[in-house]
Design a protein around this motif. Structure first.
Motif, PDB file in Angstrom:
ATOM      1  N   ARG B 136      88.888  58.823  93.785  1.00 41.17           N
ATOM      2  CA  ARG B 136      87.794  58.091  93.131  1.00 41.17           C
ATOM      3  C   ARG B 136      88.199  57.525  91.784  1.00 41.17           C
ATOM      4  N   GLN B 137      89.320  58.014  91.238  1.00 43.15           N
ATOM      5  CA  GLN B 137      89.808  57.443  89.985  1.00 43.15           C
ATOM      6  C   GLN B 137      90.403  56.061  90.204  1.00 43.15           C
ATOM      7  N   VAL B 138      90.860  55.805  91.405  1.00 44.76           N
ATOM      8  CA  VAL B 138      91.569  54.557  91.679  1.00 44.76           C
ATOM      9  C   VAL B 138      90.678  53.555  92.402  1.00 44.76           C
ATOM     10  N   GLN B 144      83.267  50.928  89.544  1.00 44.93           N
ATOM     11  CA  GLN B 144      82.730  49.565  89.431  1.00 44.93           C
ATOM     12  C   GLN B 144      82.276  49.221  88.015  1.00 44.93           C
ATOM     13  N   GLU B 145      81.980  50.231  87.188  1.00 44.51           N
ATOM     14  CA  GLU B 145      81.622  49.903  85.804  1.00 44.51           C
ATOM     15  C   GLU B 145      82.802  49.295  85.074  1.00 44.51           C
ATOM     16  N   LYS B 146      84.023  49.784  85.422  1.00 43.32           N
ATOM     17  CA  LYS B 146      85.237  49.306  84.779  1.00 43.32           C
ATOM     18  C   LYS B 146      85.695  47.987  85.397  1.00 43.32           C
ATOM     19  N   THR B 147      85.687  47.944  86.721  1.00 40.85           N
ATOM     20  CA  THR B 147      86.296  46.801  87.394  1.00 40.85           C
ATOM     21  C   THR B 147      85.294  45.699  87.709  1.00 40.85           C
ATOM     22  N   GLY B 148      84.053  46.070  87.890  1.00 36.00           N
ATOM     23  CA  GLY B 148      83.060  45.070  88.256  1.00 36.00           C
ATOM     24  C   GLY B 148      83.223  44.552  89.658  1.00 36.00           C
ATOM     25  N   HIS B 169      74.223  54.252  98.108  1.00 37.95           N
ATOM     26  CA  HIS B 169      73.376  53.155  97.671  1.00 37.95           C
ATOM     27  C   HIS B 169      74.088  52.193  96.729  1.00 37.95           C
ATOM     28  N   ASP B 170      75.201  52.638  96.102  1.00 37.72           N
ATOM     29  CA  ASP B 170      75.973  51.730  95.241  1.00 37.72           C
ATOM     30  C   ASP B 170      77.190  51.158  95.965  1.00 37.72           C
ATOM     31  N   PHE B 171      77.172  51.219  97.303  1.00 40.53           N
ATOM     32  CA  PHE B 171      78.282  50.756  98.139  1.00 40.53           C
ATOM     33  C   PHE B 171      79.558  51.548  97.911  1.00 40.53           C
ATOM     34  N   ARG B 172      79.464  52.751  97.328  1.00 43.34           N
ATOM     35  CA  ARG B 172      80.669  53.550  97.115  1.00 43.34           C
ATOM     36  C   ARG B 172      80.982  54.309  98.392  1.00 43.34           C
ATOM     37  N   PRO B 173      82.229  54.163  98.893  1.00 42.90           N
ATOM     38  CA  PRO B 173      82.551  54.815 100.173  1.00 42.90           C
ATOM     39  C   PRO B 173      82.784  56.311 100.006  1.00 42.90           C
TER      40      PRO B 173
END
Lengths: 287, 225
Positions: B136-138, B144-148, B169-173
């Motif tokens: 999850r660090q990569v 998404q806050e960092k990379t957008g 809900h935030d599209f995080r796998p």
């Protein structure tokens, strides 16, 4: 020497069959890779033609010994080679094995050298061990396998390596270190004809053991023999058909002596009567 | 005199040929591996290097396999590869799949040709080659806050998407370990290595099945995030 016509020589058919088997093993990976023709898969460790599976007996035994588990398809796959060896002896070694094909090729090429040809082709053995070394190798190989706990012959078997290196070359464009085993086996062949096959091949030992009471033997007829001893020089296994050794376990039914014999004293015989006793040739001479 | 000369030249010739062959043999071997005999019998299966589908447990895979190479020959994607003595020791000749080069597409052809039962015939969804682990660090979506960025690549390519890989809900796998086959398509197609700050690191890797290890990784990941 031999008065047989070209197509009646058994060795011609043997060369043809050897070549066909070698080509199957060598061309097949390319067919699989480039054209996706999967009818034939693998090589002589386990050959699959469609749904017909053939598993090499020694590799199957090793797999069972180390995994301590029976798997029916592999047992069924061993039926065909075991039956073949039981009826005909070591015919796999002399009629199919790719190492035998390559050794024969080197012999034939050496025979083309103008002056020394025939001498090099049927060269004398430089190193001779006891023929029983074959059994020792088989036992040693199985013991090492059991001790290490991983099957050994499956990765260093020279006939298997021929197929594997071709497959590696066809699929991954690499040739691994193990190819040196094949090279060394072929070089040993220069010292003594079929040195590896005679003394060091555990697979040959298994097949010879199974085929001890085989049906197909080369019978020696002492009444017809004129004692020219051509068969002794021709035999690649270094046994003497001229004293009836062709019926022992060490004969691999290659028919070189049958074709070389000028008086038809050596013949292929199908011993239909089953477990018959061998009449020693000494007795025959007395009759 | 003449005879002596002949034998001498022959001897020299033999010496030279034998020498070259030995030199070739030795130079083609990686001798550093032979110093530690443990590397010869240690399994070369590790992260992203997995056994083909349907494989029996690694403890007795190499004992059952007779190295006939039929699984590699029928593989239509040519993703099954083989160890050799240099990188496999006694595991030489056994098949593996490097998911970073070519993942398994679960066509299930290889399991039906294995003659020794090293690869046991099974259904697609029963395959357990390994388990995908998301770093999850990569992962660009988790960061998404960092990379957008919002990337759903792994979710889209997974042959069991929605079952093995789910998105919140935030599209995080996240991965449902019980359903993951370990085919490695997600790891292969992960785009996180294209993101400059990741230095070519992929966000998903496939670990061969060792449940203890996976639990450790999960705990770490949770602590970090």
């Amino acid at each position: 020497m031999a008065k047989r016509s070209f197509w009646k020589r058994i060795t011609i058919w043997r060369y043809a069959f050897l070549t066909a088997c070698f080509l199957t093993v060598v061309i097949n990976p390319f067919l699989n890779y480039h054209y996706d023709i999967n009818l034939v898969q693998g090589w002589f460790q386990s050959l699959g033609v469609g749904n017909l599976w053939v598993v090499s007996p020694l590799e199957g035994i090793e797999s069972i010994l180390t995994a301590k588990f029976f798997y029916m398809p592999s047992l069924v796959g061993m039926v065909i080679p075991v039956t073949l060896a039981f009826l005909m002896g070591r015919v796999f070694c002399s009629w199919m094995c790719p190492i035998e094909f390559l050794s024969l090729l080197t012999d034939k090429i050496l025979g083309l050298i103008p002056k020394w040809g025939s001498k090099l082709k049927y060269r004398k053995d430089l190193i001779r061990l006891s023929k029983r070394a074959l059994w020792f190798t088989l036992v040693a190989e199985l013991m090492v396998t059991m001790m290490v706990g991983y099957p050994m012959f499956v990765w260093w078997s020279p006939p298997g390596l021929v197929g594997r290196e071709t497959m590696f070359y066809a699929f991954y464009k690499v040739i691994t270190v193990e190819v040196w085993i094949v090279v060394i086996v072929l070089l040993l062949n220069l010292l003594t004809r079929r040195f590896f096959c005679r003394y060091l091949c555990p697979l040959g030992a298994v097949l010879a053991l199974i085929g001890k009471r085989r049906q197909l033997v080369i019978k020696y007829d002492a009444a017809k023999c004129v004692g020219c001893k051509v068969c002794d020089t021709r035999c690649p296994m270094g046994i003497k058909p001229s004293v009836g050794e062709s019926q022992t376990v060490y004969c691999w039914n290659c028919a070189e002596c049958v074709d070389a014999c000028p008086t038809d004293a050596l013949k292929f015989v199908w011993r239909d009567s089953g477990f018959i006793r061998l009449s020693p040739p000494v007795k025959l001479k007395e009759d | 005199m003449k005879k002596e000369r002949k034998t001498e030249t022959r001897r020299e010739f033999l010496k030279v040929t034998l020498g070259t062959f030995m030199a070739g043999f030795l130079s083609s071997c990686d001798l550093s591996r032979f110093k530690n005999p443990k590397t010869m019998i240690k399994s070369p299966i590790r992260t992203n290097i997995l056994r083909p589908p349907g494989a029996v447990p690694e403890e007795y895979f190499a004992q059952k396999c007779i190295r006939c190479g039929r699984c590699g020959e029928v593989c239509p994607y040519h993703c099954i590869k083989y160890f050799d003595v240099k990188n496999g020791g006694v595991f030489s000749g056994t098949p593996y799949i490097d998911v970073m080069e070519k993942p398994c597409y679960l066509c299930m052809k290889c399991v039906y040709v294995c003659p020794t039962g090293s690869l046991v015939p099974c259904a697609k969804e029963e395959v357990r080659m390994g388990v995908a682990v998301i770093n999850r660090q990569v992962c660009v979506t988790w960061q998404q806050e960092k990379t957008g960025l919002m990337c759903k690549t792994c979710f889209n390519v997974c042959p069991f998407s929605g079952i093995a890989i789910k998105i919140d809900h935030d599209f995080r796998p996240y991965i449902v370990e019980e359903n993951c086959t370990g085919c490695g398509i997600c790891a292969y197609s992960c785009i996180a290595d294209q993101y400059p700050e990741n230095n070519g690191q992929k966000a998903i890797r496939i670990e061969p099945i060792k449940w203890k290890k996976i639990k450790e990784i999960k705990l770490e990941d949770i602590k970090k995030s």
